[in-house]
Motif scaffolding. Structure first.
Motif, PDB file in Angstrom:
ATOM      1  N   ASN A 178       0.842  -1.209   0.000  1.00  0.00           N
ATOM      2  CA  ASN A 178       0.000   0.000   0.000  1.00  0.00           C
ATOM      3  C   ASN A 178       0.871   1.252   0.000  1.00  0.00           C
ATOM      4  O   ASN A 178       0.590   2.225  -0.697  1.00  0.00           O
ATOM      5  N   LEU A 179       1.948   1.211   0.786  1.00  0.00           N
ATOM      6  CA  LEU A 179       2.877   2.352   0.820  1.00  0.00           C
ATOM      7  C   LEU A 179       3.530   2.525  -0.555  1.00  0.00           C
ATOM      8  O   LEU A 179       3.630   3.641  -1.076  1.00  0.00           O
ATOM      9  N   LEU A 180       3.955   1.431  -1.154  1.00  0.00           N
ATOM     10  CA  LEU A 180       4.622   1.501  -2.468  1.00  0.00           C
ATOM     11  C   LEU A 180       3.674   2.098  -3.506  1.00  0.00           C
ATOM     12  O   LEU A 180       4.070   2.938  -4.326  1.00  0.00           O
ATOM     13  N   ARG A 181       2.425   1.669  -3.461  1.00  0.00           N
ATOM     14  CA  ARG A 181       1.445   2.176  -4.422  1.00  0.00           C
ATOM     15  C   ARG A 181       1.261   3.685  -4.283  1.00  0.00           C
ATOM     16  O   ARG A 181       1.224   4.416  -5.273  1.00  0.00           O
ATOM     17  N   GLU A 182       1.188   4.157  -3.038  1.00  0.00           N
ATOM     18  CA  GLU A 182       1.049   5.601  -2.799  1.00  0.00           C
ATOM     19  C   GLU A 182       2.279   6.346  -3.306  1.00  0.00           C
ATOM     20  O   GLU A 182       2.174   7.441  -3.850  1.00  0.00           O
ATOM     21  N   LEU A 183       3.453   5.758  -3.095  1.00  0.00           N
ATOM     22  CA  LEU A 183       4.685   6.424  -3.537  1.00  0.00           C
ATOM     23  C   LEU A 183       4.778   6.461  -5.059  1.00  0.00           C
ATOM     24  O   LEU A 183       5.496   7.290  -5.620  1.00  0.00           O
ATOM     25  N   GLY A 184       4.045   5.578  -5.717  1.00  0.00           N
ATOM     26  CA  GLY A 184       3.966   5.629  -7.174  1.00  0.00           C
ATOM     27  C   GLY A 184       3.265   6.899  -7.643  1.00  0.00           C
ATOM     28  O   GLY A 184       3.453   7.350  -8.772  1.00  0.00           O
ATOM     29  N   GLN A 185       2.469   7.486  -6.762  1.00  0.00           N
ATOM     30  CA  GLN A 185       1.706   8.688  -7.132  1.00  0.00           C
ATOM     31  C   GLN A 185       2.492   9.976  -6.883  1.00  0.00           C
ATOM     32  O   GLN A 185       2.114  11.027  -7.379  1.00  0.00           O
ATOM     33  N   VAL A 186       3.544   9.932  -6.065  1.00  0.00           N
ATOM     34  CA  VAL A 186       4.257  11.177  -5.775  1.00  0.00           C
ATOM     35  C   VAL A 186       5.268  11.451  -6.887  1.00  0.00           C
ATOM     36  O   VAL A 186       5.641  10.554  -7.637  1.00  0.00           O
ATOM     37  N   ARG A 187       5.678  12.684  -6.980  1.00  0.00           N
ATOM     38  CA  ARG A 187       6.660  13.043  -8.001  1.00  0.00           C
ATOM     39  C   ARG A 187       7.929  13.513  -7.308  1.00  0.00           C
ATOM     40  O   ARG A 187       8.391  14.629  -7.470  1.00  0.00           O
TER      41      ARG A 187
END
Ligand code: PEP
Ligand code: MN
Length: 347
Positions: free
Chosen positions: A193-202
């Motif tokens: 879940n953390l990895l997925r969220e970090l996929g959204q940050v730039r």
């Protein structure tokens, strides 16, 4: 995928395997040799587990050919990824970029002193945890937001880029204004879940290898971040758990060329957590550069004996500066460079 049938497989069993392969989306090429039948599946299958095929009647062996990660694989970007930071520092190019600093941010004085010391030796990043994943809940857990503010302040003052660990989704927003690179720690490598969220940050991310993770698992975790559209990703070898107890972890130097071969993502080596012992850190840092690492992350503390975390593996500042001198000799032998020492104001 190649499915080798057993010598005595019946035609019915072969037909069943062919039908299952077609069902998941393969075009099947059948070769019937003198001894056994080989079924080669080509094309673009949908989601399936190749292990399911090993259990079908009459199957001798299943060989997976395409890798389960797509975006993290070298084929996706054969030339390699270069992660560029706003101040122009690039990771994945000719320069081996060094990140250094204490395990944890402990105080204003400690982090400013650390920053000046590592900058003077040629580091481009200051590391330091504000949120700390500790094996024991009774150990120091980090300074939190106050630590992030100190990191930003010292980063602005010295020009060092700031890398620090994110442990959970709720910290992402809080951290964004203060940091230049998120570190995902070994214990969170499979916090999907953390990895997925970090996929959204730039903002760039350093993803550390889990304590008992295979290289394939590391690349699959990378895939979660890439799939969200964040391509500013670097991987980190930080040692793995083996049966050896002399060192804290076993530094897997071979992971460096393996990852270079399998993936386009830059690979950073962490000889501090990789060994857990200050006396072993320089040797593993030198070996990592020789093996082709794109960067190093090293724990350095102004007074390691008084460090609140990971003191035993933290280098004294003089040791770090000597190590940097040695790396400046090794790097050109493998067609790389390392920054020269920097002038810093006398404290
Ligand atoms: C750290 O960098 O201080 C750290 C906790 O690293 P790892 O996640 O590799 O244990
Ligand atoms: Mn540490």
């Amino acid at each position: 995928m190649i499915v080798a049938m057993q010598e005595n497989a019946t035609d019915e069993q072969i037909q069943h395997v062919v039908a299952r392969m077609v069902e998941v989306g393969f075009n099947v090429h059948r070769t019937t040799g003198a001894v056994q039948t080989i079924l080669a599946g080509v094309g673009r299958p949908g989601q399936f587990d190749h292990k399911d095929f090993e259990l079908l009647g009459g199957v001798a062996e299943v060989i997976r050919i395409s890798s389960p990660y797509k975006l993290a694989g070298r084929n996706f970007r054969p030339g390699g990824t270069i992660v560029t930071f706003p101040n122009g520092v690039k990771i994945g190019g000719d320069e081996v970029v060094v990140m250094a600093g204490p395990c944890s941010v402990e105080s204003r004085e400690q982090i400013f002193l650390s920053a000046n010391q590592v900058k003077a030796a040629g580091a481009k990043f200051l590391r330091g945890g504000a949120f700390k994943p500790r094996s024991s809940p009774y150990s120091f857990q980090g300074m939190g937001l106050e630590g992030l503010k100190l990191l930003r302040e010292v980063g602005d003052e010295t020009g060092l880029l700031i890398i620090t660990e994110v442990m959970e989704i709720s910290q992402i927003e809080v951290m964004l204004p203060y940091i230049d690179c998120f570190q995902v720690g070994a214990r969170n490598m499979q916090n999907f879940n953390l990895l997925r969220e970090l996929g959204q940050v730039r903002k760039p991310i350093l993803l550390k290898r889990g304590i008992a993770a295979t290289i394939e698992e590391l690349l699959l975790s990378a895939e979660y971040i890439l799939a969200g559209g964040n391509y500013d990703l670097m991987l980190c070898e930080r040692g793995i758990r083996t049966y050896e107890t002399y060192t804290r972890n076993t530094m897997d130097i071979s992971a460096i060329p393996v990852i270079k071969h399998l993936s386009h993502l830059p690979i950073i080596a962490d000889p501090s957590h990789g060994t857990g012992r200050r006396d072993m850190v320089p040797a593993m840092a030198r070996a990592s550069v020789a093996a082709g690492a794109d960067g190093l992350i090293i724990e350095v503390h102004p007074n390691p004996e008084k460090a609140v975390s990971d003191g035993a593996q933290s280098l004294f500042p003089e040791q770090f500066s000597k190590l940097m001198d040695e790396l400046r000799i090794i790097a050109p032998a493998v067609s790389r460079t390392i920054a020269e020492p920097a002038a810093v104001p006398v404290a």
